[in-house]
Enzyme design. Structure first.
Site, PDB file in Angstrom:
ATOM      1  N   LYS A 152      27.482 153.400  -0.341  1.00 30.00           N
ATOM      2  CA  LYS A 152      28.800 153.999  -0.069  1.00 30.00           C
ATOM      3  C   LYS A 152      28.637 155.333   0.660  1.00 30.00           C
ATOM      4  O   LYS A 152      29.394 155.645   1.593  1.00 30.00           O
ATOM      5  CB  LYS A 152      29.560 154.203  -1.380  1.00 30.00           C
ATOM      6  CG  LYS A 152      30.889 154.945  -1.203  1.00 30.00           C
ATOM      7  CD  LYS A 152      31.629 155.098  -2.514  1.00 30.00           C
ATOM      8  CE  LYS A 152      32.936 155.877  -2.302  1.00 30.00           C
ATOM      9  NZ  LYS A 152      33.740 155.952  -3.540  1.00 30.00           N
ATOM     10  N   HIS A 298      20.729 111.261  13.617  1.00 23.61           N
ATOM     11  CA  HIS A 298      22.097 111.794  13.670  1.00 23.61           C
ATOM     12  C   HIS A 298      22.815 111.605  12.335  1.00 23.61           C
ATOM     13  O   HIS A 298      23.984 111.195  12.279  1.00 23.61           O
ATOM     14  CB  HIS A 298      22.881 111.150  14.805  1.00 23.61           C
ATOM     15  CG  HIS A 298      22.314 111.442  16.156  1.00 23.61           C
ATOM     16  ND1 HIS A 298      22.256 112.722  16.681  1.00 23.61           N
ATOM     17  CD2 HIS A 298      21.745 110.634  17.089  1.00 23.61           C
ATOM     18  CE1 HIS A 298      21.691 112.683  17.875  1.00 23.61           C
ATOM     19  NE2 HIS A 298      21.361 111.428  18.141  1.00 23.61           N
TER      20      HIS A 298
END
Length: 540
Positions: A152, A298
């Protein structure tokens, strides 16, 4: 709660921050002494805790115990060390503000410009199989508080949560201080680190069964949590995604034990499509308890097979049968085996262009044989490999979550015979195989099989009739005498009729269509055995 911000005009510019004081408290001691030595050489005061302080001191570097800063001893078996204003004021003071600087002076508190913290090994403790008390003790409290406070306050403090960042921080210290750009990047990593940590902790406590003190267990409702969090770390930046114009990366879950954690033994780096197909292949092969091989292209099977009971080399036999299903499509495919790859299997695979072979292990000679092919990727699964119990799919604006489709409680005795004579033992065995194998085929799915191997696959069509035609066409002469499985019911008799006309001897399908009577009548007219399984296996 209201948050009051100072007047922006009161903030002073603070890009380069020289490092005079560092707070170090780490569970992972990798690179610690090198870092401490570099900081000491640069005249940085080191404040530390517990075993970290002792490690630094034993190496001959000056270190200040955090208890000397707080005036309070480490207590409660180390649970309370840094949770004190003398620490957190030094982390949170925004020295761009004269008022904060003055308050620190009035309180006699010195600021920190560098904080190096990594957290208790919670994930590793869970993975070790430790009891609940030990796991809970490894839930870090003070560490995340320091990390978040420092992140922070990144305009003033550099927060480091991983040894991988030590080198760039040391370089910055030696160059005169950390820049705002560096501190901001470190803060982003820090917040991601604590988020992943909290996600792992939340996941543990939300598990279906959590151990309670003594012999008791507490069972949760089994419903879905109100909040869903994901924690994953960047493992690799891939060359591209499904297509060359798409950027892509691999992220791994800290507690994952799947294809993302596989070890690559040989070959080119894995691509996005390699990972997708390898995951589908493993999923298909591991649907079976018997030695099994799945060949995927695939994300759809070119062939799936289990080994004959009398096979001299079961996994080699399974691969040969899977490959025979559709050799043309297997070119450039991905192979998964649920048993170690043997020399005999490797001798066959080496002559087939294959992108990836993934298995629980490889015989040493099999690795040597396959490694002669420069580009083939060889992967071994983690020793504790397991498929996830739940699956997550991203959609625009959110996620879909479902229980994974598994055969863990499979029992064909629950099937209902609706047409023809009861299947003989071999036919029923083939029907069970076909039914399981069809789960790995994209819907609408039709799979033809014989003697524990697929012989024709129809997948991904927008109507079931086309899938039936595709499966029959791919099987050719092998369709006659095969068995068929359909992942969902036949809405009309026309799809089934395609299979019957091709000579299929038995069919397994879920049933449940409003026209089931028509479908059953077609099977009866052909004298073909048909079972209703009572469950569907759509796969999109």
């Amino acid at each position: 709660m209201s948050v009051h911000a100072a007047d922006p005009s009161l903030y002073r510019d603070r890009d380069l921050v020289p490092v005079r004081r560092a707070l170090i408290s780490v569970s992972d001691k990798s690179g610690l002494l090198e870092l401490a030595g570099a900081l000491a050489d640069s005249g940085v005061e080191i404040v530390s805790t517990g075993s970290t302080a002792q490690t630094i001191r034993d190496a001959g570097y000056a270190v200040t115990d955090v208890s000397s800063v707080t005036g309070f001893p480490e207590s409660l078996d180390g649970r309370v060390k840094t949770l004190h204003p003398s620490v957190h004021a030094g982390l949170l003071a925004d020295l761009r503000l004269e008022s904060h600087e003055q308050q620190l002076a009035d309180l006699g508190i010195e600021p920190f410009e560098l904080v190096v913290v990594n957290l208790y090994p919670f994930v590793e403790t869970v993975a070790s199989g430790a009891d609940t008390a030990t796991v809970v003790e490894n839930v870090d409290i003070g560490g995340p508080a320091m990390v978040r406070a420092s992140a922070k306050n990144h305009p003033n403090v550099a927060i480091v949560v991983s040894p991988s960042s030590y080198a760039e921080v040391v370089e910055a210290v030696r160059a005169g201080g950390t820049t705002l750009e560096l501190r901001k990047r470190l803060a982003a990593r820090a917040f991601a680190h604590t988020a992943a940590y909290d996600t792992a902790v939340a996941g543990y406590f939300a598990s279906d069964v959590v151990e309670a003190p003594g012999d008791a267990t507490v069972e949760t409702s089994g419903t879905f949590d109100d909040h869903l969090s994901f924690g994953a770390d960047l493992a690799a930046t891939l060359r591209y995604g499904e297509n060359a114009h798409q950027a892509a990366a691999l992220y791994t879950s800290a507690q994952g034990t799947g294809i993302a954690q596989a070890t690559q033994l040989h070959g080119k780096e894995m691509s996005y499509n390699n990972y997708v197909d390898a995951d589908a292949a493993v999923r298909a092969a591991y649907d079976f308890a018997e030695p099994a091989v799945a060949i995927i292209k695939h994300a759809n099977p070119c062939g799936i097979a289990i080994a004959p009971a009398d096979a001299a080399d079961p996994i080699a036999a399974a691969h040969a049968a899977a490959h025979a299903c559709d050799p043309l499509s297997a070119f450039g495919g991905v192979i998964a085996a649920n048993r170690p790859v043997t020399v005999a299997m490797a001798e066959t695979v080496k002559d087939i262009f294959t992108e990836v072979v993934v298995a629980p292990a490889f015989d040493p000679e099999a690795i040597e044989i396959l490694s002669r092919k420069k580009n083939i990727r060889l992967l071994t699964l983690p020793t504790d490999f397991a498929l996830a119990d739940r699956e997550v799919k991203q959609i625009s604006g959110g996620f879909l979550v479902q229980d994974a489709d598994r055969f863990t409680a499979f029992d064909q005795s629950t099937w209902t015979l609706v047409a023809g004579e009861p299947a003989d033992e071999q036919t029923l065995t083939d029907l069970v195989f076909a039914w399981k194998a069809s789960r790995a085929v994209k819907s609408n799915a039709i799979l033809l099989a014989n003697l524990g191997a697929s012989v024709g696959v129809g997948m991904g069509q927008v109507n079931r009739v086309d899938s039936c035609h595709l499966a029959v066409n791919r099987a050719g002469d092998r369709a006659a005498g095969s068995v068929a499985a359909s992942d969902a019911f036949f809405p009309f008799a026309d799809g089934l009729q395609v299979l019957l006309d091709a000579g299929v001897r038995a069919v397994a399908q879920p049933g449940g269509s409003v026209r089931d009577d028509e479908v059953i009548a077609a099977a009866k007219a052909a004298g073909v055995t048909m079972y209703f399984t009572g469950e569907r296996h759509f796969f999109h």
